[in-house]
Design an enzyme around this catalytic site. Structure first.
Site, PDB file in Angstrom:
ATOM      1  N   GLN A  40       0.961  -1.306  -0.022  1.00 17.28           N
ATOM      2  CA  GLN A  40      -0.034  -0.006   0.011  1.00 17.28           C
ATOM      3  C   GLN A  40       0.709   1.451   0.156  1.00 17.28           C
ATOM      4  OE1 GLN A  40      -3.126  -0.419   2.976  1.00 17.28           O
ATOM      5  NE2 GLN A  40      -4.497  -1.371   1.507  1.00 17.28           N
ATOM      6  N   SER A  93      -3.299   4.582  -6.386  1.00 12.36           N
ATOM      7  CA  SER A  93      -4.049   5.342  -5.158  1.00 12.36           C
ATOM      8  C   SER A  93      -3.803   6.470  -4.967  1.00 12.36           C
ATOM      9  CB  SER A  93      -3.967   4.503  -3.959  1.00 12.36           C
ATOM     10  OG  SER A  93      -4.645   3.104  -4.489  1.00 12.36           O
TER      11      SER A  93
HETATM   12  P1  NAD Z   1      -9.995   1.988 -11.278  1.00 10.69           P
HETATM   13  O1  NAD Z   1      -9.362   3.272 -11.400  1.00 10.69           O
HETATM   14  O2  NAD Z   1      -9.451   0.650 -12.110  1.00 10.69           O
HETATM   15  O3  NAD Z   1     -11.706   1.892 -11.713  1.00 10.69           O
HETATM   16  C1  NAD Z   1     -12.472   2.892 -10.864  1.00 10.69           C
HETATM   17  C2  NAD Z   1     -13.727   2.322 -10.686  1.00 10.69           C
HETATM   18  O4  NAD Z   1     -14.601   2.255 -11.943  1.00 10.69           O
HETATM   19  C3  NAD Z   1     -13.631   0.807  -9.900  1.00 10.69           C
HETATM   20  O5  NAD Z   1     -14.257   0.891  -8.722  1.00 10.69           O
HETATM   21  C4  NAD Z   1     -14.520   0.016 -10.569  1.00 10.69           C
HETATM   22  O6  NAD Z   1     -15.137  -0.922 -10.056  1.00 10.69           O
HETATM   23  C5  NAD Z   1     -15.460   1.069 -11.257  1.00 10.69           C
HETATM   24  N1  NAD Z   1     -16.155   0.542 -12.656  1.00 10.69           N
HETATM   25  C6  NAD Z   1     -15.643  -0.219 -13.793  1.00 10.69           C
HETATM   26  N2  NAD Z   1     -16.516  -0.427 -14.642  1.00 10.69           N
HETATM   27  C7  NAD Z   1     -17.763   0.188 -14.268  1.00 10.69           C
HETATM   28  C8  NAD Z   1     -18.953   0.472 -14.817  1.00 10.69           C
HETATM   29  N3  NAD Z   1     -19.483  -0.034 -16.036  1.00 10.69           N
HETATM   30  N4  NAD Z   1     -19.698   1.025 -14.059  1.00 10.69           N
HETATM   31  C9  NAD Z   1     -19.546   1.525 -12.808  1.00 10.69           C
HETATM   32  N5  NAD Z   1     -18.431   1.564 -12.240  1.00 10.69           N
HETATM   33  C10 NAD Z   1     -17.276   0.919 -13.013  1.00 10.69           C
HETATM   34  O7  NAD Z   1     -10.156   1.334  -9.857  1.00 10.69           O
HETATM   35  P2  NAD Z   1      -9.279   1.946  -8.546  1.00 10.69           P
HETATM   36  O8  NAD Z   1      -9.778   3.182  -8.133  1.00 10.69           O
HETATM   37  O9  NAD Z   1      -7.961   1.872  -9.138  1.00 10.69           O
HETATM   38  O10 NAD Z   1      -9.397   0.838  -7.673  1.00 10.69           O
HETATM   39  C11 NAD Z   1      -9.993  -0.585  -7.519  1.00 10.69           C
HETATM   40  C12 NAD Z   1     -10.069  -1.263  -6.428  1.00 10.69           C
HETATM   41  O11 NAD Z   1      -8.951  -1.749  -5.819  1.00 10.69           O
HETATM   42  C13 NAD Z   1     -10.894  -0.696  -5.276  1.00 10.69           C
HETATM   43  O12 NAD Z   1     -11.571  -1.457  -4.561  1.00 10.69           O
HETATM   44  C14 NAD Z   1      -9.865  -0.472  -4.289  1.00 10.69           C
HETATM   45  O13 NAD Z   1     -10.435  -0.199  -2.888  1.00 10.69           O
HETATM   46  C15 NAD Z   1      -8.776  -1.494  -4.334  1.00 10.69           C
HETATM   47  N6  NAD Z   1      -7.360  -1.062  -3.932  1.00 10.69           N
HETATM   48  C16 NAD Z   1      -6.791  -1.868  -3.236  1.00 10.69           C
HETATM   49  C17 NAD Z   1      -5.961  -1.653  -2.498  1.00 10.69           C
HETATM   50  C18 NAD Z   1      -5.023  -2.493  -1.611  1.00 10.69           C
HETATM   51  O14 NAD Z   1      -3.817  -2.475  -1.238  1.00 10.69           O
HETATM   52  N7  NAD Z   1      -5.570  -3.563  -0.961  1.00 10.69           N
HETATM   53  C19 NAD Z   1      -5.235  -0.393  -2.817  1.00 10.69           C
HETATM   54  C20 NAD Z   1      -5.726   0.219  -3.808  1.00 10.69           C
HETATM   55  C21 NAD Z   1      -7.173   0.198  -4.427  1.00 10.69           C
END
Ligand code: NAD
Length: 360
Positions: free
Chosen positions: A121, A127
């Site tokens: 993280q 992020s």
């Molecule tokens: P991203 O930028 O790839 O996508 C943004 C969002 O768009 C996502 O939430 C996705 O579900 C959504 N999306 C895709 N298609 C869609 C549609 N047709 N309609 C509506 N929404 C749609 O995603 P991100 O912000 O980089 O993060 C994705 C996930 O990763 C999140 O759950 C985040 O919490 C998780 N994450 C985990 C960690 C960790 O270390 N565990 C760190 C960062 C993020």
């Protein structure tokens, strides 16, 4: 070991990969060489780098080079075999750039590829930069809307709060929801990943139930919807979108064009003065009418397609990115020397090209 920090050459890129504050956290044996003016656009002067212990000079011959944007062809030509490169390298979409680094025998680490596991993280630059984008998107929406975000009770009458819809509630979307809420708007959020409902509600927003539910990959990303699901989502949104004053879209599928959520017809149904801020503009946009890099008026609806939004807040975007880079570097360097442990899942997972190893 020397760590080189080039001045970004891509147009509109104001960030820098390392800020002076981080230099003291790199540990013993790491000498930082910063290209003249590398931090200027993010408000970090050469003097500030010198005071923090860096030297100003040619960053390209250092054992490790850290930058923001992928190296241009000319920059890549300055890299040599065995050198370590850390940057946003667009590994899923820039095959030519990756091939160039591979041919050069560079150990390239793509910030986009850091596995999204708890241990990694602090290195998660996607992020940190998405946090900046989400915050800024809400401010842009508030700025372009010819109405107040908060409810106001004044001697001249009561103003109802703006209604804001955030589509895609990943890191950027959740930050946009939180920021729009702080500004006093009434906020709704939607995402295809079912786990998100609770996060949206915990920020004081309403989860918009469109009856469409997608799947989540092991890495926590959304899977692309089927054509039927996509059509159902567009039809549902079409009916709901005209109720909102501002729509902020952030939906993305890694390595794929952005899904279309807001059709041209849905835009036509919005009230004049409404605003769409499309954070997915870089990968084609979530709105059918978005013009990447432009702000347009579509029949009285403002559609903002600004690309590289983190670069519009370069000081804090660089500060966060710099901490991500330093954390990743901590895994790649031991006792002042590059030491790549390919058994480490973060090291192996982040590496997108590596020098061919001759079997012993
Ligand atoms: P991203 O930028 O790839 O996508 C943004 C969002 O768009 C996502 O939430 C996705 O579900 C959504 N999306 C895709 N298609 C869609 C549609 N047709 N309609 C509506 N929404 C749609 O995603 P991100 O912000 O980089 O993060 C994705 C996930 O990763 C999140 O759950 C985040 O919490 C998780 N994450 C985990 C960690 C960790 O270390 N565990 C760190 C960062 C993020």
């Amino acid at each position: 070991m020397r760590l080189g920090i080039p001045k970004e050459s891509a147009s509109g890129e104001h960030r820098v990969a390392l800020v002076p504050e981080t230099i003291g956290r790199l540990g013993e044996g790491v000498d930082v060489v910063v290209e003249p003016g590398a931090g200027d656009a993010a408000s970090f002067s050469d003097e500030a780098y010198r005071e923090a212990g860096a030297s100003i000079g040619d960053p390209w011959s250092a054992e490790v080079v850290a930058k923001v944007a992928p190296p241009s062809a000319e920059e890549a030509a300055r890299l040599h075999e065995g050198q370590v490169l850390i940057a946003f390298l667009q590994p899923l979409t820039d095959a030519e750039g990756i091939e160039r680094l591979s041919r050069a025998g560079v150990h390239a680490f793509a910030l986009e590829s850091v596995p999204r596991i708890t241990r990694a993280q602090p290195m998660d630059a996607l992020s940190s930069q998405a946090t900046v984008s989400g915050y800024k998107a809400a401010l842009i929406a508030a700025d372009r809307l010819p109405r107040f975000f908060p409810m106001l009770m004044t001697a001249a009458g009561t103003i109802p709060p703006a209604k804001v819809l955030v589509l895609g509630a990943g890191v950027a979307g959740l930050q946009a929801i939180a920021t729009a809420r702080r500004l006093g708007a009434v906020v709704s959020g939607f995402d295809v990943r079912p786990a998100v409902r609770e996060q949206v509600e915990s920020l004081g927003a309403t989860f918009l139930d469109l009856g469409v539910q997608g799947e989540e990959t092991e890495g926590g990303y959304a899977r692309e919807l089927t054509p039927e699901q996509r059509a159902a989502q567009q039809a549902e949104l079409q009916a709901r979108i005209p109720q909102f004053d501002a729509v902020i879209t952030t939906a993305a599928i890694p390595g794929r064009p952005a899904p279309t959520l807001v059709t041209a017809e849905a835009v036509r149904a919005m009230r004049p003065g409404s605003v769409i801020v499309d954070l997915a503009a870089e990968t084609g946009g979530n709105c059918e009418l978005t013009e990447p890099g432009q702000e347009i008026d579509a029949g009285g609806v403002t559609i903002v397609g600004t690309t590289n939004v983190p670069s519009t807040m370069p000081t804090h975007a660089s500060q966060l990115l710099s901490r991500n880079v330093a954390s990743l570097l901590g895994l790649l360097v031991a006792d002042g020397n590059v030491a790549l442990d390919w058994d480490d899942e973060v090291v192996a997972g982040t590496c997108v090209t590596r020098k061919a190893e001759v079997p012993a």
